[in-house]
Design a protein around this motif. Structure first.
Motif, PDB file in Angstrom:
ATOM      1  N   GLY A 169       0.839  -1.189   0.000  1.00  0.00           N
ATOM      2  CA  GLY A 169       0.000   0.000   0.000  1.00  0.00           C
ATOM      3  C   GLY A 169       0.876   1.242   0.000  1.00  0.00           C
ATOM      4  N   ASP A 170       0.330   2.369  -0.491  1.00  0.00           N
ATOM      5  CA  ASP A 170       1.128   3.592  -0.526  1.00  0.00           C
ATOM      6  C   ASP A 170       0.196   4.792  -0.473  1.00  0.00           C
ATOM      7  OD1 ASP A 170       3.986   4.753  -1.192  1.00  0.00           O
ATOM      8  OD2 ASP A 170       2.532   5.871  -2.402  1.00  0.00           O
ATOM      9  N   HIS A 171       0.371   5.620   0.565  1.00  0.00           N
ATOM     10  CA  HIS A 171      -0.535   6.740   0.798  1.00  0.00           C
ATOM     11  C   HIS A 171      -0.495   7.772  -0.332  1.00  0.00           C
ATOM     12  CE1 HIS A 171      -2.866   9.604   3.197  1.00  0.00           C
ATOM     13  NE2 HIS A 171      -2.012  10.532   2.808  1.00  0.00           N
ATOM     14  N   GLY A 172       0.696   8.165  -0.742  1.00  0.00           N
ATOM     15  CA  GLY A 172       0.809   9.161  -1.792  1.00  0.00           C
ATOM     16  C   GLY A 172       0.193   8.694  -3.102  1.00  0.00           C
ATOM     17  N   THR A 173       0.391   7.430  -3.415  1.00  0.00           N
ATOM     18  CA  THR A 173      -0.195   6.859  -4.627  1.00  0.00           C
ATOM     19  C   THR A 173      -1.715   6.876  -4.554  1.00  0.00           C
ATOM     20  OG1 THR A 173       1.732   5.443  -4.988  1.00  0.00           O
ATOM     21  CG2 THR A 173      -0.308   4.775  -6.064  1.00  0.00           C
ATOM     22  N   LEU A 174      -2.260   6.563  -3.376  1.00  0.00           N
ATOM     23  CA  LEU A 174      -3.715   6.567  -3.208  1.00  0.00           C
ATOM     24  C   LEU A 174      -4.286   7.966  -3.405  1.00  0.00           C
ATOM     25  CD1 LEU A 174      -6.253   4.930  -2.435  1.00  0.00           C
ATOM     26  CD2 LEU A 174      -5.817   5.606  -0.059  1.00  0.00           C
ATOM     27  N   ILE A 175      -3.650   8.976  -2.827  1.00  0.00           N
ATOM     28  CA  ILE A 175      -4.133  10.351  -2.977  1.00  0.00           C
ATOM     29  C   ILE A 175      -4.128  10.749  -4.454  1.00  0.00           C
ATOM     30  CG2 ILE A 175      -3.725  12.770  -2.397  1.00  0.00           C
ATOM     31  CD1 ILE A 175      -4.724  10.991  -0.066  1.00  0.00           C
ATOM     32  N   ARG A 176      -3.070  10.382  -5.171  1.00  0.00           N
ATOM     33  CA  ARG A 176      -3.006  10.704  -6.605  1.00  0.00           C
ATOM     34  C   ARG A 176      -4.092   9.972  -7.382  1.00  0.00           C
ATOM     35  NH1 ARG A 176       2.482  10.569  -5.414  1.00  0.00           N
ATOM     36  NH2 ARG A 176       2.673   8.395  -6.120  1.00  0.00           N
ATOM     37  N   SER A 177      -4.350   8.730  -7.022  1.00  0.00           N
ATOM     38  CA  SER A 177      -5.398   7.965  -7.705  1.00  0.00           C
ATOM     39  C   SER A 177      -6.743   8.671  -7.577  1.00  0.00           C
ATOM     40  CB  SER A 177      -5.499   6.556  -7.122  1.00  0.00           C
ATOM     41  OG  SER A 177      -4.374   5.767  -7.446  1.00  0.00           O
ATOM     42  N   ARG A 179      -7.369  11.978  -6.673  1.00  0.00           N
ATOM     43  CA  ARG A 179      -7.441  13.348  -7.176  1.00  0.00           C
ATOM     44  C   ARG A 179      -7.221  13.427  -8.688  1.00  0.00           C
ATOM     45  NH1 ARG A 179      -8.504  17.532  -4.050  1.00  0.00           N
ATOM     46  NH2 ARG A 179      -7.701  18.779  -5.788  1.00  0.00           N
ATOM     47  N   GLU A 180      -6.409  12.529  -9.234  1.00  0.00           N
ATOM     48  CA  GLU A 180      -6.074  12.623 -10.659  1.00  0.00           C
ATOM     49  C   GLU A 180      -6.920  11.697 -11.530  1.00  0.00           C
ATOM     50  OE1 GLU A 180      -1.866  12.061 -11.088  1.00  0.00           O
ATOM     51  OE2 GLU A 180      -1.376  13.629  -9.607  1.00  0.00           O
ATOM     52  N   ASN A 181      -7.461  10.625 -10.943  1.00  0.00           N
ATOM     53  CA  ASN A 181      -8.196   9.656 -11.759  1.00  0.00           C
ATOM     54  C   ASN A 181      -9.696   9.662 -11.493  1.00  0.00           C
ATOM     55  OD1 ASN A 181      -7.566   8.041 -13.889  1.00  0.00           O
ATOM     56  ND2 ASN A 181      -6.967   6.257 -12.707  1.00  0.00           N
ATOM     57  N   GLY A 186     -16.100  14.067 -12.284  1.00  0.00           N
ATOM     58  CA  GLY A 186     -17.184  15.006 -12.067  1.00  0.00           C
ATOM     59  C   GLY A 186     -17.696  15.039 -10.644  1.00  0.00           C
ATOM     60  N   ASP A 187     -17.987  16.230 -10.150  1.00  0.00           N
ATOM     61  CA  ASP A 187     -18.501  16.402  -8.794  1.00  0.00           C
ATOM     62  C   ASP A 187     -19.844  15.702  -8.600  1.00  0.00           C
ATOM     63  OD1 ASP A 187     -16.312  17.895  -8.115  1.00  0.00           O
ATOM     64  OD2 ASP A 187     -17.370  19.817  -7.990  1.00  0.00           O
ATOM     65  N   ASP A 188     -20.592  15.535  -9.683  1.00  0.00           N
ATOM     66  CA  ASP A 188     -21.931  14.952  -9.564  1.00  0.00           C
ATOM     67  C   ASP A 188     -21.947  13.435  -9.664  1.00  0.00           C
ATOM     68  OD1 ASP A 188     -21.169  15.005 -12.223  1.00  0.00           O
ATOM     69  OD2 ASP A 188     -23.139  15.616 -12.992  1.00  0.00           O
ATOM     70  N   VAL A 189     -20.782  12.820  -9.735  1.00  0.00           N
ATOM     71  CA  VAL A 189     -20.716  11.357  -9.792  1.00  0.00           C
ATOM     72  C   VAL A 189     -20.951  10.773  -8.397  1.00  0.00           C
ATOM     73  CG1 VAL A 189     -19.207   9.370 -10.196  1.00  0.00           C
ATOM     74  CG2 VAL A 189     -19.219  11.288 -11.814  1.00  0.00           C
ATOM     75  N   CYS A 190     -21.919   9.888  -8.283  1.00  0.00           N
ATOM     76  CA  CYS A 190     -22.157   9.144  -7.043  1.00  0.00           C
ATOM     77  C   CYS A 190     -21.261   7.917  -7.025  1.00  0.00           C
ATOM     78  CB  CYS A 190     -23.613   8.705  -6.954  1.00  0.00           C
ATOM     79  SG  CYS A 190     -24.797  10.048  -6.839  1.00  0.00           S
ATOM     80  N   PHE A 191     -20.771   7.567  -5.845  1.00  0.00           N
ATOM     81  CA  PHE A 191     -19.956   6.355  -5.784  1.00  0.00           C
ATOM     82  C   PHE A 191     -20.407   5.431  -4.660  1.00  0.00           C
ATOM     83  CE2 PHE A 191     -17.478   9.313  -3.111  1.00  0.00           C
ATOM     84  CZ  PHE A 191     -17.183   8.530  -2.001  1.00  0.00           C
ATOM     85  N   ILE A 192     -20.260   4.138  -4.939  1.00  0.00           N
ATOM     86  CA  ILE A 192     -20.494   3.083  -3.959  1.00  0.00           C
ATOM     87  C   ILE A 192     -19.126   2.671  -3.417  1.00  0.00           C
ATOM     88  CG2 ILE A 192     -21.414   0.774  -3.537  1.00  0.00           C
ATOM     89  CD1 ILE A 192     -23.108   1.162  -6.118  1.00  0.00           C
ATOM     90  N   PRO A 193     -18.856   2.936  -2.149  1.00  0.00           N
ATOM     91  CA  PRO A 193     -17.568   2.533  -1.583  1.00  0.00           C
ATOM     92  C   PRO A 193     -17.600   1.074  -1.139  1.00  0.00           C
ATOM     93  CG  PRO A 193     -18.829   3.676   0.070  1.00  0.00           C
ATOM     94  CD  PRO A 193     -19.684   3.664  -1.173  1.00  0.00           C
ATOM     95  N   GLY A 194     -16.442   0.568  -0.765  1.00  0.00           N
ATOM     96  CA  GLY A 194     -16.381  -0.810  -0.300  1.00  0.00           C
ATOM     97  C   GLY A 194     -17.073  -1.035   1.022  1.00  0.00           C
ATOM     98  N   HIS A 195     -17.237   0.017   1.799  1.00  0.00           N
ATOM     99  CA  HIS A 195     -17.895  -0.062   3.101  1.00  0.00           C
ATOM    100  C   HIS A 195     -18.597   1.274   3.354  1.00  0.00           C
ATOM    101  CE1 HIS A 195     -15.254  -3.552   4.055  1.00  0.00           C
ATOM    102  NE2 HIS A 195     -14.387  -2.854   3.322  1.00  0.00           N
TER     103      HIS A 195
END
Length: 219
Positions: A169-177, A179-181, A186-195
Motif C-alpha cells: 500500500g502507498d498513501h501518496g499513490t492513493l491520494i493521486r489515484s 485526485r487525478e483519476n 465530475g462532482d456529480d458522480v455518485c460512488f459506492i464505496p467498499g464499506h
C-alpha cells in the motif's frame, strides 16, 4: 438503463453490488467477498441472469467468495489489475490475517486482468475501468458514465480513504489515484464505496479531511 442493489457481506459489511441492465436483465456482481447465499438470493429476487463477476481488488472481504460464485453460475471473472496477483496468491496468509470468519475463501483465477482504459460490459451496459492503486497495488474502479455512478472499492469512502498500511500500500499513490483519476470524472458522480454509505466525488472533494481541496492545499 443500469440498476443496482448493494448487498452487505462478510463481518466487515463489505458493499458487494449487483448491477444489471434493465433491457436485457444481464447482470454483474462486483466484489463477492462472502455470504454467497445472500448474493444468490439477490440475483433471484431481481430476476436477472449473472453474466460475470467484477473484482476491484483481491482482499478477502471483497473477493473471498469469487471462486465459489463463478463456479456456481459458470461465469467469467474480470479484474483486478495484475498487480494484485500477489494478494490472490496469498489467500492462505490472508485467511490467517483476517481470521476464522473467512475460512471459506478460496483462490480464484481471473479470466481477464484489467488496466486503465479497459471497459467491462454486461447486457447493454458498458463500464469504464480506472486503475487506482494505493490501497492495493492492483486496485481498479468501475464507472458507468451515463448513470454517473462508480464502484470504487476501498479507494475512497464517505469522509475517509482506504488504508495504506497493508503490504504494497502507498498513501501518496492513493491520494493521486483519487485526485487525478476519480475527481476529474465530475462532482456529480455518485460512488459506492467498499464499506459504508454512498457519497459523491464533489462532496468528498469539498469536505473529505484526507483528500479534499483544502487538505491538499488548494484554496
Amino acid at each position: 438503463m443500469l440498476k443496482h442493489e448493494i448487498i452487505p457481506v462478510t463481518p466487515f459489511e463489505q458493499n458487494c453490488t449487483l448491477f444489471w441492465c434493465t433491457e436485457t436483465k444481464q447482470a454483474a456482481v462486483v466484489d463477492p467477498g462472502g455470504d454467497i447465499e445472500k448474493i444468490k438470493a439477490a440475483i433471484a429476487r431481481n430476476g436477472v441472469t449473472l453474466e460475470k463477476i467484477l473484482i476491484t481488488h483481491a482482499h478477502l472481504d471483497h473477493a473471498g467468495a469469487t471462486d465459489a460464485l463463478a463456479k456456481h453460475f459458470d461465469v467469467i471473472i474480470e479484474g483486478p489489475h495484475k498487480e494484485d496477483q500477489f494478494w490472490i496468491d496469498g489467500f492462505d496468509n490472508q485467511k490467517q490475517m483476517f481470521g476464522a470468519a473467512f475460512s471459506y475463501a478460496t483462490k480464484f483465477t481471473p479470466t481477464r486482468f484489467l488496466k486503465q482504459g479497459d471497459t467491462v460490459s454486461f447486457g447493454n451496459i458498458v463500464m469504464e475501468v480506472y486503475f487506482c492503486p494505493g490501497h492495493t497495488p492492483g486496485h481498479v474502479v468501475f464507472f458507468h458514465r451515463e448513470s454517473k455512478i462508480a464502484q470504487v472499492g476501498d479507494v475512497i469512502f464517505s469522509g475517509s480513504i482506504g488504508r495504506t498500511d497493508f503490504p504494497r500500500g502507498d498513501h501518496g499513490t492513493l491520494i493521486r489515484s483519487i485526485r487525478e483519476n476519480l475527481f476529474p470524472l465530475g462532482d456529480d458522480v455518485c460512488f459506492i464505496p467498499g464499506h459504508g454509505p454512498m457519497s459523491t466525488f464533489g462532496q468528498e472533494r469539498r469536505t473529505n479531511p484526507h483528500v479534499s481541496d483544502r487538505a491538499v492545499g488548494i484554496s
